[in-house]
Scaffold this active site. Structure first.
Site, PDB file in Angstrom:
ATOM      1  N   LYS A 188       0.841  -1.215   0.000  1.00 11.18           N
ATOM      2  CA  LYS A 188       0.000   0.000   0.000  1.00 11.18           C
ATOM      3  C   LYS A 188       0.872   1.260   0.000  1.00 11.18           C
ATOM      4  O   LYS A 188       0.559   2.257  -0.649  1.00 11.18           O
ATOM      5  CB  LYS A 188      -0.928  -0.009   1.224  1.00 11.18           C
ATOM      6  CG  LYS A 188      -1.770   1.259   1.390  1.00 11.18           C
ATOM      7  CD  LYS A 188      -2.734   1.466   0.236  1.00 11.18           C
ATOM      8  CE  LYS A 188      -3.854   2.452   0.456  1.00 11.18           C
ATOM      9  NZ  LYS A 188      -3.526   3.792   0.871  1.00 11.18           N
ATOM     10  N   GLU A 195       0.887   6.746  -6.590  1.00  6.31           N
ATOM     11  CA  GLU A 195      -0.185   7.758  -6.625  1.00  6.31           C
ATOM     12  C   GLU A 195       0.422   9.174  -6.693  1.00  6.31           C
ATOM     13  O   GLU A 195      -0.025  10.012  -7.483  1.00  6.31           O
ATOM     14  CB  GLU A 195      -1.017   7.568  -5.355  1.00  6.31           C
ATOM     15  CG  GLU A 195      -2.259   8.383  -5.208  1.00  6.31           C
ATOM     16  CD  GLU A 195      -2.970   8.002  -3.894  1.00  6.31           C
ATOM     17  OE1 GLU A 195      -3.576   6.917  -3.825  1.00  6.31           O
ATOM     18  OE2 GLU A 195      -2.925   8.789  -2.926  1.00  6.31           O
TER      19      GLU A 195
HETATM   20  N1  NAD Z   1      -9.584   9.136   3.713  1.00 12.53           N
HETATM   21  C1  NAD Z   1      -9.030   8.349   2.796  1.00 12.53           C
HETATM   22  O1  NAD Z   1      -9.195   8.536   1.589  1.00 12.53           O
HETATM   23  C2  NAD Z   1      -8.205   7.158   3.220  1.00 12.53           C
HETATM   24  C3  NAD Z   1      -8.009   6.132   2.285  1.00 12.53           C
HETATM   25  C4  NAD Z   1      -7.270   5.002   2.661  1.00 12.53           C
HETATM   26  C5  NAD Z   1      -6.728   4.922   3.927  1.00 12.53           C
HETATM   27  N2  NAD Z   1      -6.927   5.938   4.810  1.00 12.53           N
HETATM   28  C6  NAD Z   1      -6.360   5.766   6.143  1.00 12.53           C
HETATM   29  O2  NAD Z   1      -7.375   5.236   7.002  1.00 12.53           O
HETATM   30  C7  NAD Z   1      -7.194   5.722   8.335  1.00 12.53           C
HETATM   31  C8  NAD Z   1      -8.446   6.465   8.761  1.00 12.53           C
HETATM   32  O3  NAD Z   1      -8.657   7.496   7.840  1.00 12.53           O
HETATM   33  P1  NAD Z   1     -10.018   8.322   7.744  1.00 12.53           P
HETATM   34  O4  NAD Z   1      -9.899   9.124   6.484  1.00 12.53           O
HETATM   35  O5  NAD Z   1     -11.184   7.451   7.947  1.00 12.53           O
HETATM   36  O6  NAD Z   1      -9.844   9.282   9.007  1.00 12.53           O
HETATM   37  P2  NAD Z   1     -10.947  10.217   9.654  1.00 12.53           P
HETATM   38  O7  NAD Z   1     -10.200  11.316  10.321  1.00 12.53           O
HETATM   39  O8  NAD Z   1     -12.010  10.548   8.686  1.00 12.53           O
HETATM   40  O9  NAD Z   1     -11.609   9.286  10.787  1.00 12.53           O
HETATM   41  C9  NAD Z   1     -10.924   8.858  11.930  1.00 12.53           C
HETATM   42  C10 NAD Z   1     -11.968   8.518  12.981  1.00 12.53           C
HETATM   43  O10 NAD Z   1     -11.277   7.995  14.117  1.00 12.53           O
HETATM   44  C11 NAD Z   1     -11.876   8.540  15.278  1.00 12.53           C
HETATM   45  N3  NAD Z   1     -10.903   8.488  16.363  1.00 12.53           N
HETATM   46  C12 NAD Z   1      -9.798   9.257  16.528  1.00 12.53           C
HETATM   47  N4  NAD Z   1      -9.117   8.869  17.626  1.00 12.53           N
HETATM   48  C13 NAD Z   1      -9.813   7.825  18.152  1.00 12.53           C
HETATM   49  C14 NAD Z   1      -9.600   6.990  19.280  1.00 12.53           C
HETATM   50  N5  NAD Z   1      -8.542   7.139  20.067  1.00 12.53           N
HETATM   51  N6  NAD Z   1     -10.510   6.018  19.528  1.00 12.53           N
HETATM   52  C15 NAD Z   1     -11.596   5.862  18.731  1.00 12.53           C
HETATM   53  N7  NAD Z   1     -11.838   6.627  17.643  1.00 12.53           N
HETATM   54  C16 NAD Z   1     -10.950   7.589  17.364  1.00 12.53           C
HETATM   55  C17 NAD Z   1     -12.279   9.939  14.905  1.00 12.53           C
HETATM   56  O11 NAD Z   1     -13.294  10.434  15.761  1.00 12.53           O
HETATM   57  C18 NAD Z   1     -12.766   9.721  13.462  1.00 12.53           C
HETATM   58  O12 NAD Z   1     -14.147   9.437  13.402  1.00 12.53           O
HETATM   59  C19 NAD Z   1      -5.935   6.579   8.289  1.00 12.53           C
HETATM   60  O13 NAD Z   1      -4.826   5.768   8.569  1.00 12.53           O
HETATM   61  C20 NAD Z   1      -5.864   7.019   6.834  1.00 12.53           C
HETATM   62  O14 NAD Z   1      -4.567   7.350   6.424  1.00 12.53           O
HETATM   63  C21 NAD Z   1      -7.662   7.044   4.496  1.00 12.53           C
HETATM   64  O1  6PG Z   2      -5.379   4.633  -1.774  1.00  9.25           O
HETATM   65  C1  6PG Z   2      -6.069   5.499  -1.266  1.00  9.25           C
HETATM   66  O2  6PG Z   2      -7.267   5.395  -0.991  1.00  9.25           O
HETATM   67  C2  6PG Z   2      -5.394   6.804  -0.922  1.00  9.25           C
HETATM   68  O3  6PG Z   2      -4.051   6.763  -1.243  1.00  9.25           O
HETATM   69  C3  6PG Z   2      -5.520   7.040   0.547  1.00  9.25           C
HETATM   70  O4  6PG Z   2      -4.690   6.145   1.233  1.00  9.25           O
HETATM   71  C4  6PG Z   2      -5.362   8.458   1.018  1.00  9.25           C
HETATM   72  O5  6PG Z   2      -6.144   9.358   0.344  1.00  9.25           O
HETATM   73  C5  6PG Z   2      -3.924   8.850   1.166  1.00  9.25           C
HETATM   74  O6  6PG Z   2      -3.629   8.507   2.495  1.00  9.25           O
HETATM   75  C6  6PG Z   2      -3.563  10.297   0.998  1.00  9.25           C
HETATM   76  O7  6PG Z   2      -2.192  10.317   1.216  1.00  9.25           O
HETATM   77  P1  6PG Z   2      -1.349  11.620   1.274  1.00  9.25           P
HETATM   78  O8  6PG Z   2      -1.947  12.432   2.406  1.00  9.25           O
HETATM   79  O9  6PG Z   2       0.027  11.177   1.579  1.00  9.25           O
HETATM   80  O10 6PG Z   2      -1.515  12.296  -0.040  1.00  9.25           O
END
Ligand code: NAD
Ligand code: 6PG
Length: 337
Positions: A188, A195
């Site tokens: 990933k 990306e």
């Molecule tokens: N947003 C994206 O496009 C995306 C895509 C792939 C992976 N990710 C990854 O997935 C993970 C989560 O991302 P997200 O975008 O859903 O984040 P987000 O900020 O939208 O959500 C995080 C959630 O965790 C909760 N939280 C924070 N601390 C907490 C705790 N101690 N106990 C319980 N709940 C808690 C918050 O209230 C929130 O609802 C991150 O590692 C991110 O990098 C995000």
């Molecule tokens: O595959 C995905 O769904 C994205 O890559 C996701 O993981 C997220 O949007 C990145 O965490 C953004 O990463 P940066 O903040 O490093 O651009």
């Protein structure tokens, strides 16, 4: 199956919805009570604490973390103390693969399994499904197969790969067990490095097209220091949003990223909501570190990463040093632009 989801933000909540659509049962917990209540109304079982979540899960338990990177370790520490041998923790966020290796070792003596799962698809995953890159022991990963199958896109909209003769495995369903602990987040991490590079190339290309009218302006943007030699060669006022749209159809660079940029430009041709400071959450840096440590050339991803720093003016002092040296050796003064 039954799964506990900790973290119900942009990713966790939709993972739960996708699982429930497929008939799985979810126990959900988040510090934000509203997020919990929302999913409870949709059929999930609400938990008021990590302790409550663990109590409500059937053994062997499956607990999926979908949390910001900064709170994963502290949450895992609390959770681990509540779990029993045979339980499994899945980290579906964007954690550093080296942390997975440490975390799996931390849990192993207690008989708790640890699975790392790079989850790609962003806010579109509820409908499109999420591409999953998985690491961990065969047994724990295999036991979770119904969960991964429900979250992944399945064959989705992708045509079968014409030359592919393999009929085994899950890659063609959108999820893959990549190897032992850390392997999922390693793949990933590199995915996100790719990306960065693809995004940078699309952005740069559209930037060059946008400035193809430089010869029409009375002074080119860089007129004092680098005047256009042939202004007549840059007299195109090209509609960038329309270029993005046309690239979506039959072009070699057509892709989901181009689809997304075409959509953004159609709503706001000048992208007025953005200042252009591009964040990075770590994945690009880790990819470059891996490339350096493996001695694998990765100039595109490295440049895309430093371009993000540039966008946040992190090169300001470096540029002052450059100007200072130029001033010192040649008496060259800085110009306004
Ligand atoms: N947003 C994206 O496009 C995306 C895509 C792939 C992976 N990710 C990854 O997935 C993970 C989560 O991302 P997200 O975008 O859903 O984040 P987000 O900020 O939208 O959500 C995080 C959630 O965790 C909760 N939280 C924070 N601390 C907490 C705790 N101690 N106990 C319980 N709940 C808690 C918050 O209230 C929130 O609802 C991150 O590692 C991110 O990098 C995000
Ligand atoms: O595959 C995905 O769904 C994205 O890559 C996701 O993981 C997220 O949007 C990145 O965490 C953004 O990463 P940066 O903040 O490093 O651009």
């Amino acid at each position: 199956m039954q799964l506990g989801m900790i973290g119900l933000g942009r990713m966790g909540a939709n993972l739960v919805r996708r699982l429930m659509r497929d008939g799985h049962r979810c126990v959900v917990y988040d510090l934000d009570r509203e997020a919990v209540q929302k999913l409870e109304k949709e059929g999930a079982t609400a938990a008021s604490s990590l302790h409550d979540l663990v109590d409500k899960l059937e053994k062997p338990r499956n607990a999926w973390l979908m949390l910001p990177a900064g709170v994963v370790q502290s949450t895992l520490d609390q959770l681990a103390a509540l779990l029993d041998p045979g339980d499994t923790v899945i980290d579906g966020g964007n954690s550093y693969y080296r942390d997975d290796i440490t975390r799996a070792k931390q849990l192993a003596p207690r008989g708790v399994h640890y699975v790392d799962c790079g989850t790609s698809g962003g806010v579109w995953g509820l409908e499109r499904g999420y591409c999953l890159m998985i690491g961990g022991e065969e047994e724990a990963v295999g036991r979770l197969d119904p969960v991964f199958r429900a979250i992944a896109p399945g064959t989705g909209n992708a045509e079968p790969t014409p030359g592919r003769t393999r009929t085994d495995g899950t890659a063609s369903q959108g999820y893959l067990h990549c190897g032992p602990s850390g392997a999922g987040h390693f793949v990933k991490m590199v995915h996100n490095g790719v990306e960065y590079g693809m995004m940078a190339a699309i952005a740069e290309g559209l930037g060059i097209i946008k400035h193809a009218d430089a010869g029409l302006r009375s002074r080119s943007v860089d007129a004092e220091t680098a005047p256009l030699r042939e202004p007549e060669a840059y007299r195109y006022e090209i509609d960038v949003a329309e270029v993005a749209e046309v690239w979506r159809r039959g072009s070699v660079v057509g892709s989901w990223l181009v689809d997304l940029v075409a959509d953004a430009l159609s709503r706001s041709p000048e992208l007025d909501d953005f200042a252009g400071r591009v964040s990075d959450s770590g994945e690009g840096r880790w990819t470059v570190i891996a490339a350096v440590e493996e001695s694998v050339p990765a100039p595109v991803i490295s440049a895309a990463l430093t371009e993000r720093y540039e966008s946040r003016a992190l090169g300001e002092f470096r540029d002052k040093v450059l100007s200072a040296m130029r001033g010192e050796f040649g008496g060259h003064a800085e110009k306004a632009r």
